[in-house]
Design a protein around this motif. Structure first.
Motif, PDB file in Angstrom:
ATOM      1  N   GLU A  69       0.681 -11.392  -2.029  1.00  0.00           N
ATOM      2  CA  GLU A  69       1.709 -10.969  -2.985  1.00  0.00           C
ATOM      3  C   GLU A  69       1.580  -9.482  -3.313  1.00  0.00           C
ATOM      4  O   GLU A  69       2.572  -8.757  -3.383  1.00  0.00           O
ATOM      5  CB  GLU A  69       1.585 -11.793  -4.265  1.00  0.00           C
ATOM      6  N   VAL A  70       0.348  -9.035  -3.499  1.00  0.00           N
ATOM      7  CA  VAL A  70       0.103  -7.630  -3.840  1.00  0.00           C
ATOM      8  C   VAL A  70       0.412  -6.721  -2.659  1.00  0.00           C
ATOM      9  O   VAL A  70       1.065  -5.685  -2.805  1.00  0.00           O
ATOM     10  CB  VAL A  70      -1.359  -7.433  -4.297  1.00  0.00           C
ATOM     11  N   THR A  71      -0.066  -7.083  -1.465  1.00  0.00           N
ATOM     12  CA  THR A  71       0.171  -6.227  -0.299  1.00  0.00           C
ATOM     13  C   THR A  71       1.658  -6.179   0.056  1.00  0.00           C
ATOM     14  O   THR A  71       2.157  -5.153   0.525  1.00  0.00           O
ATOM     15  CB  THR A  71      -0.628  -6.718   0.923  1.00  0.00           C
ATOM     16  N   GLU A  72       2.363  -7.270  -0.196  1.00  0.00           N
ATOM     17  CA  GLU A  72       3.803  -7.306   0.080  1.00  0.00           C
ATOM     18  C   GLU A  72       4.528  -6.258  -0.751  1.00  0.00           C
ATOM     19  O   GLU A  72       5.481  -5.621  -0.295  1.00  0.00           O
ATOM     20  CB  GLU A  72       4.357  -8.698  -0.233  1.00  0.00           C
ATOM     21  N   ALA A  73       4.062  -6.042  -1.967  1.00  0.00           N
ATOM     22  CA  ALA A  73       4.689  -5.045  -2.850  1.00  0.00           C
ATOM     23  C   ALA A  73       4.504  -3.623  -2.318  1.00  0.00           C
ATOM     24  O   ALA A  73       5.261  -2.722  -2.680  1.00  0.00           O
ATOM     25  CB  ALA A  73       4.082  -5.155  -4.248  1.00  0.00           C
ATOM     26  N   TYR A  74       3.507  -3.436  -1.441  1.00  0.00           N
ATOM     27  CA  TYR A  74       3.242  -2.103  -0.875  1.00  0.00           C
ATOM     28  C   TYR A  74       3.791  -1.931   0.534  1.00  0.00           C
ATOM     29  O   TYR A  74       3.697  -0.847   1.110  1.00  0.00           O
ATOM     30  CB  TYR A  74       1.733  -1.827  -0.867  1.00  0.00           C
ATOM     31  N   SER A  75       4.364  -2.977   1.084  1.00  0.00           N
ATOM     32  CA  SER A  75       4.825  -2.930   2.473  1.00  0.00           C
ATOM     33  C   SER A  75       5.896  -1.870   2.718  1.00  0.00           C
ATOM     34  O   SER A  75       6.005  -1.326   3.823  1.00  0.00           O
ATOM     35  CB  SER A  75       5.346  -4.297   2.905  1.00  0.00           C
ATOM     36  N   ALA A  76       6.672  -1.563   1.672  1.00  0.00           N
ATOM     37  CA  ALA A  76       7.753  -0.595   1.838  1.00  0.00           C
ATOM     38  C   ALA A  76       7.340   0.845   1.530  1.00  0.00           C
ATOM     39  O   ALA A  76       8.050   1.780   1.883  1.00  0.00           O
ATOM     40  CB  ALA A  76       8.936  -0.978   0.952  1.00  0.00           C
ATOM     41  N   LYS A  77       6.190   1.029   0.885  1.00  0.00           N
ATOM     42  CA  LYS A  77       5.813   2.399   0.516  1.00  0.00           C
ATOM     43  C   LYS A  77       4.529   2.909   1.158  1.00  0.00           C
ATOM     44  O   LYS A  77       4.398   4.121   1.392  1.00  0.00           O
ATOM     45  CB  LYS A  77       5.721   2.532  -1.004  1.00  0.00           C
ATOM     46  N   ALA A  78       3.600   2.025   1.479  1.00  0.00           N
ATOM     47  CA  ALA A  78       2.383   2.462   2.167  1.00  0.00           C
ATOM     48  C   ALA A  78       2.665   2.535   3.667  1.00  0.00           C
ATOM     49  O   ALA A  78       3.606   1.904   4.161  1.00  0.00           O
ATOM     50  CB  ALA A  78       1.253   1.483   1.896  1.00  0.00           C
TER      51      ALA A  78
END
Length: 219
Positions: free
Chosen positions: A37-46
């Motif tokens: 869930e946490v990594t998914e939130a960064y998939s578009a910016k990292a």
């Protein structure tokens, strides 16, 4: 040394703050956490967001970080995960490994296995809070080394209208005034120019002399 690529292991509050700052600065950032869930939130910016068990050696090696300049290991109290990520980052040839530790013992362990720098967020927060309480007149505070710091503050009321030559701040406070900030511009200080109210002064000072500049001292 300037680092352009990073891997951040652990996306708790502290890890997210680090990752966000690096991303905002335009760096190439890989983020890794055991929460999808946490990594998914960064998939578009990292640059890359990976979900992995950070206690699993094979899973960490599979990420492929040999090209990364700096690894930031910020699992906090999870010593096992911190050890695994630190060791593998060093084995992979990462130039610098910065690791977060919850206490001195954990910091010693991480240093022993190769961490180049240990950070203690709670300790640093406490130090920062203490400084803000005893030196709340400072607008900015920058550490240069273990002895020197650069501080920015507005002129004391009794300084206004007097020149730096008249005030002789170096003798009185042990400071070297290096610049003034007028609006958005920084300028070298003219020792014969009277100080104005509301114009911040940038000064180099030994940490032992910080208390002399406390706002409650008006001399």
């Amino acid at each position: 040394m300037k680092y352009n690529s990073f891997v951040v292991f652990g996306l708790g509050k502290f890890g997210q703050a680090v990752a966000d700052k690096l991303i905002d600065a335009g760096a190439d950032v890989i983020v890794v956490d055991n929460s999808e869930e946490v990594t998914e939130a960064y998939s578009a910016k990292a640059s890359t967001a990976i979900t992995a068990d950070l206690t699993d050696t094979a899973a960490i090696k599979a990420i492929g970080i040999s090209h990364v300049d700096c690894a930031v290991v910020v699992m906090g109290t999870n010593l096992e995960a911190s050890i695994m990520c630190t060791m593998i980052a060093k084995e992979s040839g990462v130039k610098k490994v910065v690791a977060k530790a919850g206490n001195e013992r954990m910091g010693a362990v991480l240093t022993k296995i190769g961490a180049d720098q240990i950070i203690y967020p709670e300790k640093e927060s406490g130090i920062h809070t203490a400084r803000s309480l005893i030196a709340s007149n400072f607008l900015e505070y920058f550490e240069i080394d273990e002895n020197l710091c650069l501080v920015e503050m507005e002129a004391k009321e009794k300084w206004i209208g007097k020149t730096l030559k008249e005030l002789d701040l170096r003798k009185k406070y042990g400071v070297n005034v290096v610049a003034i900030k007028d609006g958005s511009q920084k300028e070298f200080v003219d020792p014969d120019l009277p100080l104005k109210a509301g114009v911040p002064i940038l000064m180099l000072i030994h940490k032992n002399n910080l208390e002399k500049l406390d706002k409650n001292i008006v001399v």
